[in-house]
Design a protein around this motif. Sequence first.
Motif, PDB file in Angstrom:
ATOM      1  N   LYS A  86      39.969  17.407  47.217  1.00 30.00           N
ATOM      2  CA  LYS A  86      38.629  16.492  47.246  1.00 30.00           C
ATOM      3  C   LYS A  86      37.350  17.436  46.931  1.00 30.00           C
ATOM      4  O   LYS A  86      37.553  18.459  47.170  1.00 30.00           O
ATOM      5  CB  LYS A  86      38.522  16.031  48.452  1.00 30.00           C
ATOM      6  N   LYS A  99      37.995  23.903  60.660  1.00 27.15           N
ATOM      7  CA  LYS A  99      38.250  22.349  61.654  1.00 27.15           C
ATOM      8  C   LYS A  99      38.805  21.965  60.441  1.00 27.15           C
ATOM      9  O   LYS A  99      39.945  21.339  60.729  1.00 27.15           O
ATOM     10  CB  LYS A  99      37.354  22.638  61.828  1.00 27.15           C
ATOM     11  N   ALA A 100      38.869  21.505  59.185  1.00 29.36           N
ATOM     12  CA  ALA A 100      39.321  21.042  57.726  1.00 29.36           C
ATOM     13  C   ALA A 100      40.821  21.640  57.662  1.00 29.36           C
ATOM     14  O   ALA A 100      41.864  20.958  57.457  1.00 29.36           O
ATOM     15  CB  ALA A 100      38.186  21.507  56.571  1.00 29.36           C
ATOM     16  N   LEU A 105      43.532  20.679  60.464  1.00 22.63           N
ATOM     17  CA  LEU A 105      43.488  19.529  59.956  1.00 22.63           C
ATOM     18  C   LEU A 105      45.202  18.873  59.062  1.00 22.63           C
ATOM     19  O   LEU A 105      44.908  19.621  58.529  1.00 22.63           O
ATOM     20  CB  LEU A 105      43.010  18.505  58.714  1.00 22.63           C
ATOM     21  N   ALA A 165      40.201  13.797  52.340  1.00 29.06           N
ATOM     22  CA  ALA A 165      38.583  12.797  52.855  1.00 29.06           C
ATOM     23  C   ALA A 165      38.006  13.928  54.056  1.00 29.06           C
ATOM     24  O   ALA A 165      36.838  14.292  54.456  1.00 29.06           O
ATOM     25  CB  ALA A 165      38.205  11.621  52.599  1.00 29.06           C
ATOM     26  N   ARG A 166      39.341  13.731  54.788  1.00 24.13           N
ATOM     27  CA  ARG A 166      38.807  13.770  56.342  1.00 24.13           C
ATOM     28  C   ARG A 166      38.104  15.856  56.613  1.00 24.13           C
ATOM     29  O   ARG A 166      37.297  16.133  57.035  1.00 24.13           O
ATOM     30  CB  ARG A 166      39.900  14.077  57.464  1.00 24.13           C
ATOM     31  N   ALA A 167      38.730  16.151  55.718  1.00 26.00           N
ATOM     32  CA  ALA A 167      38.655  17.835  55.978  1.00 26.00           C
ATOM     33  C   ALA A 167      37.539  17.807  55.437  1.00 26.00           C
ATOM     34  O   ALA A 167      36.390  18.971  55.627  1.00 26.00           O
ATOM     35  CB  ALA A 167      40.009  18.367  54.913  1.00 26.00           C
ATOM     36  N   ALA A 221      34.860  16.196  55.043  1.00 28.56           N
ATOM     37  CA  ALA A 221      34.392  16.477  56.227  1.00 28.56           C
ATOM     38  C   ALA A 221      33.972  17.295  57.175  1.00 28.56           C
ATOM     39  O   ALA A 221      32.582  17.746  57.875  1.00 28.56           O
ATOM     40  CB  ALA A 221      34.036  14.786  56.588  1.00 28.56           C
ATOM     41  N   LEU A 222      34.799  17.766  57.391  1.00 30.80           N
ATOM     42  CA  LEU A 222      34.935  18.985  58.632  1.00 30.80           C
ATOM     43  C   LEU A 222      34.174  20.252  58.315  1.00 30.80           C
ATOM     44  O   LEU A 222      33.922  21.236  59.188  1.00 30.80           O
ATOM     45  CB  LEU A 222      36.259  19.149  59.699  1.00 30.80           C
ATOM     46  N   GLU A 249      45.163  10.720  50.053  1.00 34.75           N
ATOM     47  CA  GLU A 249      43.428  10.572  49.763  1.00 34.75           C
ATOM     48  C   GLU A 249      42.719  11.194  51.500  1.00 34.75           C
ATOM     49  O   GLU A 249      41.870  11.637  51.456  1.00 34.75           O
ATOM     50  CB  GLU A 249      43.380   9.771  48.753  1.00 34.75           C
ATOM     51  N   VAL A 250      42.993  10.152  52.088  1.00 35.29           N
ATOM     52  CA  VAL A 250      42.570  10.198  53.714  1.00 35.29           C
ATOM     53  C   VAL A 250      42.712  11.408  54.052  1.00 35.29           C
ATOM     54  O   VAL A 250      41.534  12.249  54.547  1.00 35.29           O
ATOM     55  CB  VAL A 250      43.559   9.544  54.709  1.00 35.29           C
ATOM     56  N   SER A 251      43.329  12.865  53.646  1.00 33.25           N
ATOM     57  CA  SER A 251      43.735  13.917  54.789  1.00 33.25           C
ATOM     58  C   SER A 251      42.821  14.721  53.763  1.00 33.25           C
ATOM     59  O   SER A 251      41.234  15.852  54.543  1.00 33.25           O
ATOM     60  CB  SER A 251      45.158  14.575  54.170  1.00 33.25           C
TER      61      SER A 251
END
Length: 771
Positions: free
Chosen positions: A35, A53-54, A57, A119-121, A123-124, A115-117
């Motif tokens: 990503k 933080k990312a 995760l 995208a979350r990373a 954002a962090l 993909e979810v991980s």
Amino acid sequence: MGVYSNFKRVDATGKVTGEAKYTDDLLPERCLVAKVVHSTISNGLVKKIHTEKAAALPGVVKIVTCFDVPDIQFPTPGHPWSVEESHQDVSDRKLLNQRVRFYGDDIAAIVAEDEVSAARAAALLEVEYEEYEPILSPAAAMAPGASVIHQEYPGNVLKKTGFKLGDCTYAEALKEEGLVRLRKNYEVPRVQHCHIEVPVSFAYIDVNQKITIVSSTQIPHIVRRVVGQALGIGWGQIRVIKPYIGGGFGNKQDVLYEPLNAFLTQQVGGRPVKLELSREETLACTRMRHRMLFSVDAAVRSDGTLVARKAEILSDQGGYASHGHAIVANAANEFKQLYHDEKALEIDCATVYTNLGVGGAMRGYGIPQGDFGLEAMIDDLAACIDMDPYEFRLKNCVKEGYEDPHNHIKFHSYGLEKCMEEGKAFIHWDERRAEYAQQTGPIRRGVGMAIFCYKTGVHPISLETAACRMILNQDGSVQVQLGATEIGQGADTVFTQMAAEVLGITEDKIYVISTQDTDVTPFDTGAYASRQSYVSGKALVKTGKVLVKRILDYAGEVLARPAESLALVKNQIVDKDSGKVLRSLAEVATEAFYSLQHSVHITAEETSHCKDNTFASGACFVEVEVDIPLGQVKVLKIVNVHDSGKLLNPQLAQAQVHGGMSMGLGYALSEELLYDEKGKPLNDNLLDYKLPTAMDTPDLHVIFVEEEDESGPFGNKALGEPPAIPVAPAIRNAVLHATGVAVDSLPLAPQKLVRAFTEAGLISKGGEGHV
């Protein structure tokens, strides 16, 4: 059937049944997902990126920031490389960029298990910026005190060029008494390609330590080279595979994210990494058609003679060079290649960096922009002297035999005036111009037109080279491999027809390999410039002739006859004089493979260095209905008339024109990428970006004027890009005829039209249309 016939697309069944495999269909198991993290400012510097933080995760494998990538600047446009430095593209981009040059610039990347991980990373991540004032126009970029977007270009001007033609200067031409002079500004906006398949690739390192990239690209061989340049490694260490592709229209004639994807797989030990953009990222962060501003000055006599013109063109490049100045230079060429000035023509153009989305190649390569500025000006000039716009064009357009004075491209065949005649008759021009001359009321109609010309390929401005390989199979069928890419336009079908024609065998015995693989596919620069049936077609014809000679040489040996007495006709070896069948090609092929006396694997591979070019041309005629109070334009009738030489497949040709006309409708009426005062995209999605749908599309009519072109392999010339060129100015000119109001920028959106009609007094301040 051969060429000039409606042979069914060879990829039709695979595409409608879903058997055709695209990049996303080929993902290996346990493929990681990448990503890209984009900047949230348009002009500035990344000071620090906090990744803690990312990184913590679950599922995150690797985080790469702009501080971690090689300090290598590389070019991205899909142009042939040159051994001459002056012909090389601008290298102004890194894999990830610390210096932010537009909102959405690439500053970091996350690699995760899913993909979810990822995208979350993303954002962090916490990013610290040093922010500068956004530069959102060429005027602001060139103003004193503007921040420098690229240190190599301190005035933010990427390049300036110009030319002068005629026996005197423009100023001297104006000394003639009685001239009518027009001075105006025209503008065209940024728009996006909106291909169905977003940019997507996956990359891995194989057992031979070679980086393999499977990508939805128009230019696999160029991707290979650019990846090597971006990573600072040998080009032979890279393999690029192009499967079926869901459209590109020029956006994928740029090397987009393949270099970053190659770097990411290096960072995770060679594991496969998928990098796919969202639709929003595609709209905002890839490439788009350049916004251009035209300042024109022209003089005519009252009899309609075009005496002299002068134009200044500014191209808003956005944050990175991509195809750069080549686009506006092409737009400028339309001014000299379409009309003749009796005394003088002066053109100056500049490409300027700004902090907006990056301009690149898009169908027509600058000519849609140039044609709007030019053809709007032509109608306005005709109006100044109260002359029919058709007659004005006929009087002043370039004539048969025209040769560009600078690059020496010629009209080897010339159908422009015939195209105008056909379009005029179809739209009932004279009758409609008279019928709609004195209208009143809120609903009015008008007819308009625009003409164009477009070169076929890029010679002599750049290299044109292509290769083809043919292999005779044991059953008498032939495998055909080209580096030219099928991107939805029907190239593989036309190549099948060409091969059948030149070889003397039927199309069902031709197998064109649609997938390009740079390890095994002959070199070709790719799908762009409306070049493939012309340039790659010449390579195919050259190779086919060699293969036929080798087949007949072997058949002559088998039959104990001179090869010169034989011919290959419909899969049979025949006596050239009588036509008597002597042996089937399948029998000869089997003998060649398995003969105990003389086994030969019959193949041919040839390169064609194309050193010729020619112009395609045509016209668009349109009838519109304008609702003045609502500012709405309804296209009632529209036709494109094309001189593209001999049609290799009439149905495919018609489909090409329909597609191009649809793109022209959006360019004319609704499409524009918008930004706020900070340079942030406002409509980077298909809800707010007003792309026309089937419901907005009228019946599209096509007429062809088939003038055989001596320079084409089968009398053919460009068709892929021309259909998108003349539609927008033709619609603009029809609105002018309907309302008397000249709207000088695109798109002709309702808000803009209502404002223009109000200023012209067609709508009262209370909003009611005058009757």
